[in-house]
Design an enzyme around this catalytic site. Structure first.
Site, PDB file in Angstrom:
ATOM      1  N   ASN A   3      31.361  45.352  38.412  1.00  0.00           N
ATOM      2  CA  ASN A   3      31.701  46.790  39.193  1.00  0.00           C
ATOM      3  C   ASN A   3      33.076  45.872  39.490  1.00  0.00           C
ATOM      4  OD1 ASN A   3      32.738  48.567  41.233  1.00  0.00           O
ATOM      5  ND2 ASN A   3      31.163  47.631  42.579  1.00  0.00           N
ATOM      6  N   LYS A  58      35.293  48.026  40.813  1.00  0.00           N
ATOM      7  CA  LYS A  58      36.027  48.632  41.993  1.00  0.00           C
ATOM      8  C   LYS A  58      37.274  49.797  42.068  1.00  0.00           C
ATOM      9  CE  LYS A  58      33.463  45.032  44.860  1.00  0.00           C
ATOM     10  NZ  LYS A  58      32.915  45.177  46.530  1.00  0.00           N
ATOM     11  N   HIS A  66      26.327  51.974  46.572  1.00  0.00           N
ATOM     12  CA  HIS A  66      26.782  51.016  46.751  1.00  0.00           C
ATOM     13  C   HIS A  66      27.804  50.681  48.256  1.00  0.00           C
ATOM     14  CE1 HIS A  66      30.438  47.678  47.034  1.00  0.00           C
ATOM     15  NE2 HIS A  66      29.463  46.874  45.734  1.00  0.00           N
ATOM     16  N   GLU A  87      30.200  50.207  49.792  1.00  0.00           N
ATOM     17  CA  GLU A  87      31.305  50.435  49.663  1.00  0.00           C
ATOM     18  C   GLU A  87      31.466  52.483  50.338  1.00  0.00           C
ATOM     19  OE1 GLU A  87      33.707  48.435  47.209  1.00  0.00           O
ATOM     20  OE2 GLU A  87      33.053  46.760  48.188  1.00  0.00           O
ATOM     21  N   GLU A 120      22.346  43.442  47.390  1.00  0.00           N
ATOM     22  CA  GLU A 120      23.265  43.294  47.442  1.00  0.00           C
ATOM     23  C   GLU A 120      23.877  42.841  49.409  1.00  0.00           C
ATOM     24  OE1 GLU A 120      26.889  43.928  44.520  1.00  0.00           O
ATOM     25  OE2 GLU A 120      26.493  45.270  45.672  1.00  0.00           O
ATOM     26  N   GLY A 180      31.576  40.604  48.581  1.00  0.00           N
ATOM     27  CA  GLY A 180      33.334  39.556  48.633  1.00  0.00           C
ATOM     28  C   GLY A 180      33.755  39.252  49.297  1.00  0.00           C
ATOM     29  N   SER A 237      29.459  38.097  45.775  1.00  0.00           N
ATOM     30  CA  SER A 237      30.083  36.801  45.503  1.00  0.00           C
ATOM     31  C   SER A 237      29.258  35.805  44.600  1.00  0.00           C
ATOM     32  CB  SER A 237      30.324  35.658  47.013  1.00  0.00           C
ATOM     33  OG  SER A 237      30.877  36.694  47.657  1.00  0.00           O
TER      34      SER A 237
END
Ligand code: PEP
Length: 266
Positions: free
Chosen positions: A10, A12, A104, A106, A176, A182, A222
């Protein structure tokens, strides 16, 4: 049952077209020495403007499939219309995508995506002949208050509502944990496997054993070349959704190579 692993990158909101091309060329160069049967399913999700800089790569033998597939990072559930800034499944397909990442954290956090919207997107993706990669995961606060399983089970049931067992079987889920995305903090592999097995039991409850045995469920958060071997050695982890480590061909290729050591035909 043996499920073909997936390693999905991904990207992003990163990489300009020339940078995307260069990372992609590095991955393409790595996969040329392997057949699609030996490789995990590799999926790259660039920004929309860089989809034209990458391409799906088929195996040279012409029979054993796709080596690298392309994904959109989001889509709208309508096929066209007055939805400024959005993109449809048909448009992603037209651009060469086979997969679409949805839900996701985010997008849930910054763009207020709800479970209901994710369910509509999943249905539109499957109706359009593409494969959804449905993300789910808990915050650190939810984990610490002991509601991880009920939260994730709710996200999965909502995302899969009204979808046939056959379509669920070919979908992909990515677990996730938000606190691992991250941050450099990877979820312990046994714990990730436990949550993923729990997700598989939820799929069994809503769609039956065949769908639960077939659906591929990934871990994301991660993931690095040094973590993937242990993650892939677990019974229920079918691959990884990789953010940061997918932005450089060297680290992404190492993740693919380490996956093949544990879980592919090499
Ligand atoms: C992600 O964004 O899906 C992700 C897992 O990112 P990272 O690998 O950087 O934690």
């Amino acid at each position: 049952m043996s499920r073909k692993p997936i390693i999905a990158g991904n990207w992003k909101m990163n990489l300009l077209k020339s940078e995307a091309k260069s990372v992609f060329e590095g991955i393409k160069d790595f996969v040329k020495d392997y057949s699609a049967t030996e490789l995990p399913t590799i999926v790259i999700a660039p920004v929309f403007t860089s989809i034209s800089s990458v391409e799906s790569v088929k195996c040279d033998c012409g029979c054993c499939g796709t080596k690298i597939a392309v994904a959109g990072q989001n889509c709208h559930w309508e096929s066209s219309g007055a939805y400024t800034g959005e993109i449809s499944v048909e448009m992603l397909k037209d651009a060469g995508c086979d997969y679409v990442i949805i839900g996701h954290s985010e997008r849930r956090q910054y763009f207020s995506e709800t479970d209901e919207m994710i369910n509509k997107k999943a249905k539109a993706i499957l109706a359009g002949g593409l494969i959804p990669i449905i993300c789910c995961g808990e915050t650190l606060e939810q984990r610490e208050s002991g509601i991880t399983d009920s939260w994730i089970s709710g996200q999965i049931k909502a995302a899969l509502q009204g979808i046939s067992a056959e379509d669920i079987a070919k979908s992909v889920i990515a677990y996730e944990p938000i606190w691992a995305i991250g941050t450099g903090k990877t979820c312990d592999a046994d714990e990730a496997n436990r949550v993923i097995a729990m997700i598989r039991s939820v799929v069994k409850e809503v769609a039956g054993s065949d769908a639960a045995d077939s659906i591929r469920i990934l871990y994301g958060g991660s993931v690095k070349p040094s973590t993937i071997e242990e993650q892939m050695s677990k019974s229920d982890i079918d691959g990884a959704l990789v953010g940061g480590a997918s932005l450089k061909a060297e680290s992404f290729n190492e993740i693919i190579a380490n996956t093949m050591k544990v879980a592919c035909g090499v």
